[in-house]
Design an enzyme around this catalytic site. Structure first.
Site, PDB file in Angstrom:
ATOM      1  N   LYS A 109      59.691  40.301  91.395  1.00 22.66           N
ATOM      2  CA  LYS A 109      59.470  40.294  89.946  1.00 22.66           C
ATOM      3  C   LYS A 109      60.286  39.211  89.238  1.00 22.66           C
ATOM      4  O   LYS A 109      59.954  38.795  88.134  1.00 22.66           O
ATOM      5  CB  LYS A 109      59.773  41.667  89.365  1.00 22.66           C
ATOM      6  CG  LYS A 109      58.778  42.697  89.868  1.00 22.66           C
ATOM      7  CD  LYS A 109      58.877  44.027  89.172  1.00 22.66           C
ATOM      8  CE  LYS A 109      57.799  44.977  89.651  1.00 22.66           C
ATOM      9  NZ  LYS A 109      57.997  45.411  91.048  1.00 22.66           N
TER      10      LYS A 109
HETATM   11  C1  LIG Z   1      56.924  45.904  91.840  1.00 23.03           C
HETATM   12  C2  LIG Z   1      57.055  45.836  93.302  1.00 23.03           C
HETATM   13  C3  LIG Z   1      55.931  45.953  94.154  1.00 23.03           C
HETATM   14  C4  LIG Z   1      54.538  46.215  93.638  1.00 23.03           C
HETATM   15  O1  LIG Z   1      53.993  45.132  92.939  1.00 23.03           O
HETATM   16  P1  LIG Z   1      52.728  45.325  91.984  1.00 23.03           P
HETATM   17  O2  LIG Z   1      52.550  44.068  91.269  1.00 23.03           O
HETATM   18  O3  LIG Z   1      53.086  46.481  91.101  1.00 23.03           O
HETATM   19  O4  LIG Z   1      51.581  45.657  92.885  1.00 23.03           O
HETATM   20  C5  LIG Z   1      56.127  45.830  95.513  1.00 23.03           C
HETATM   21  N1  LIG Z   1      57.371  45.624  96.027  1.00 23.03           N
HETATM   22  C6  LIG Z   1      58.469  45.527  95.254  1.00 23.03           C
HETATM   23  C7  LIG Z   1      59.786  45.321  95.885  1.00 23.03           C
HETATM   24  C8  LIG Z   1      58.349  45.612  93.866  1.00 23.03           C
HETATM   25  O5  LIG Z   1      59.453  45.519  93.102  1.00 23.03           O
END
Ligand SMILES: *Cc1c(COP(=O)(O)O)cnc(C)c1O
Length: 455
Positions: A109
């Site tokens: 993110k």
């Molecule tokens: C947010 C997150 C996901 C999922 O991603 P999406 O965009 O919600 O599908 C997977 N792995 C980690 C470590 C995350 O922080």
């Protein structure tokens, strides 16, 4: 390029407005009014570094922000990463792993949120205004959102989390940040309580506009746009189309890949991996979208039942028919069950897999044994899903978090000592700052007012 709502109920807006509004007023999500085809550029794009590629993509999607400023913004955002490549590609056994965890909080993110914070700042500066971000987190997103805006003179951030219910490490990643614009609020309740409080505060439109309240959730178009970059960056390293395997929760990450493919990136197919929270697995098997109960797993950032970004996929599927999307989402809201395709729905470019806890742990253990490579429990879901399919294309698995963020599950799987990372070892417990509030709207509101108005 203008942005329209997936529900078709608002006038088209500029990139800048789509970013600042976040969500459209009709309840829909912003989408570009057409998908630009970039096949003619691919050969020249192969030579670009990550920031240069991001600048090319943004020059198409964000024509209302000048190219030089975007370029500078990307250079600045990605300089916080500890890899020059930003998202390095490594070979692990027969597969490739695209490491998306080299940012400040060690999760994917960061890639989008390091950019989003700077975009907010850029627009606020032009408008000479301020923003108070209010967010709720069950653990992982909060620290990335904080890291994206810490130190800003125009943005304050308030993050609500269920006090005592996130891991100690997750809490410390938020509370040990020293910048005065960061306010961590432990709520004496559950994550649902946090979300409920946030929703009702945002529901007070007067309050929201008077105090310049905004959100940084996963539906902001800018996040989707930035994530498109690494799908191009990785696929252009190969001379044939690749398959991407993506561990999925909110459908944000994989949606960016689907858009990259439609733009002309050399991508063959996608493998969508879910944990036991399998609403998306079932949707791509049957076309049925049915609300279930959230179950806690070792991959908590995917413990989600309503995948907000699926709405953008539906919009593509329904040929940009906002009214149809609207009916679908209404139906889901009202009854918790909707369906597309009347039992015959299939998307040949998306193969879905559900991976349970036992399989995830096994995948972590085997990957360590066979390749001396440690993956986190989210990445393990994508890896396990990728291993279960056959095909001729090279497969790239997206690694969404550094294993040191989830030391207990990893140590349980490998039987070894928990993985560590210098960034996490350096977190200073003695510097932690938070307030703890009772789980009601009134106490949170009063705290916000106290900080914002200074009395
Ligand atoms: C947010 C997150 C996901 C999922 O991603 P999406 O965009 O919600 O599908 C997977 N792995 C980690 C470590 C995350 O922080």
């Amino acid at each position: 390029m203008k942005y329209v709502s997936t529900r078709g109920g608002v006038e088209p807006v500029s990139f800048r407005d789509a970013v600042m509004f976040g969500q459209a007023n009709d309840g829909g999500l912003y989408m570009p009014d057409h998908i630009p085809i970039v096949r003619d550029h691919l050969e020249s794009w192969r030579k670009l570094n990550f920031s240069e590629l991001a600048t090319e993509i943004a020059s198409i999607y964000a024509p209302d922000i000048c190219r030089e400023r975007m370029s500078k913004l990307f250079n600045d955002a990605f300089s916080t990463f500890d890899s020059r490549e930003v998202t390095p590609l490594v070979k692990v056994g027969d597969l490739y792993v695209l490491e998306l965890f080299h940012g400040p909080t060690l999760a994917f993110k960061d890639i989008a949120l390091q950019v989003l914070g700077r975009l907010f700042e850029l627009v606020l500066e032009e408008q000479d205004s301020k923003l108070n971000i209010l967010g709720a987190t069950s653990g992982d997103t909060g620290s990335a959102a904080i890291a994206g805006v810490e130190g800003s003179s125009r943005i304050r951030i308030f993050i609500l989390f269920p006090d005592g219910r996130t891991s100690a490490l997750q809490e410390l990643q938020m509370t040990s940040i020293q910048s005065q614009n960061v306010h961590c609020i432990g709520v004496e309740g559950s994550f649902d309580d946090c979300q409920q409080i946030m929703k009702s505060i945002f529901g007070d439109v007067e309050f929201k506009s008077r105090y310049h309240l905004g959100a940084v959730n996963s539906i902001n178009w800018a996040r989707v746009m930035v994530q498109i970059v690494y799908y191009f960056y990785a696929s252009l390293k190969f001379d044939r189309p690749v398959t991407f395997s993506v561990p999925t929760g909110n459908f944000g990450n994989i949606l960016s890949g689907i858009l990259a493919q439609r733009m002309g990136a050399p991508i063959d197919r996608f493998v969508l991996g879910t944990n036991e929270n399998d609403i998306l697995f079932k949707f791509f098997k049957s076309g049925q979208y049915q609300l279930g109960k959230v179950r806690a797993t070792i991959s908590p950032s995917m413990d989600i039942q309503v995948a907000s970004n699926l709405e953008r996929y539906l919009y593509l599927l329904m040929d940009s028919d906002g009214e149809r999307v609207n009916r679908f989402m209404d139906g889901f809201m009202n009854s918790g069950f909707v369906e597309v395709g009347g039992g015959n729905f299939a998307d040949p470019t998306i193969i879905s897999r559900r991976v349970n806890t036992e399989q995830s742990l096994k995948t972590i253990r085997e990957t360590w044994k066979e390749s001396r490579y440690i993956v986190d429990p989210h990445t393990a879901v994508g890896l396990a899903a990728a291993k279960s399919i056959s095909g001729n294309a090279q497969t790239v698995c997206l690694a969404t978090a550094h294993p040191a963020k989830f030391p207990d599950a990893v140590a349980q799987a490998t039987g070894g000592s928990p993985p560590t990372h210098p960034t996490l070892l350096a977190l200073d417990k003695t510097k932690a700052r938070k307030v703890v509030l009772t789980a009601n709207e009134q106490s949170v509101r009063e705290y916000l007012l106290e900080v914002i108005t200074g009395c």
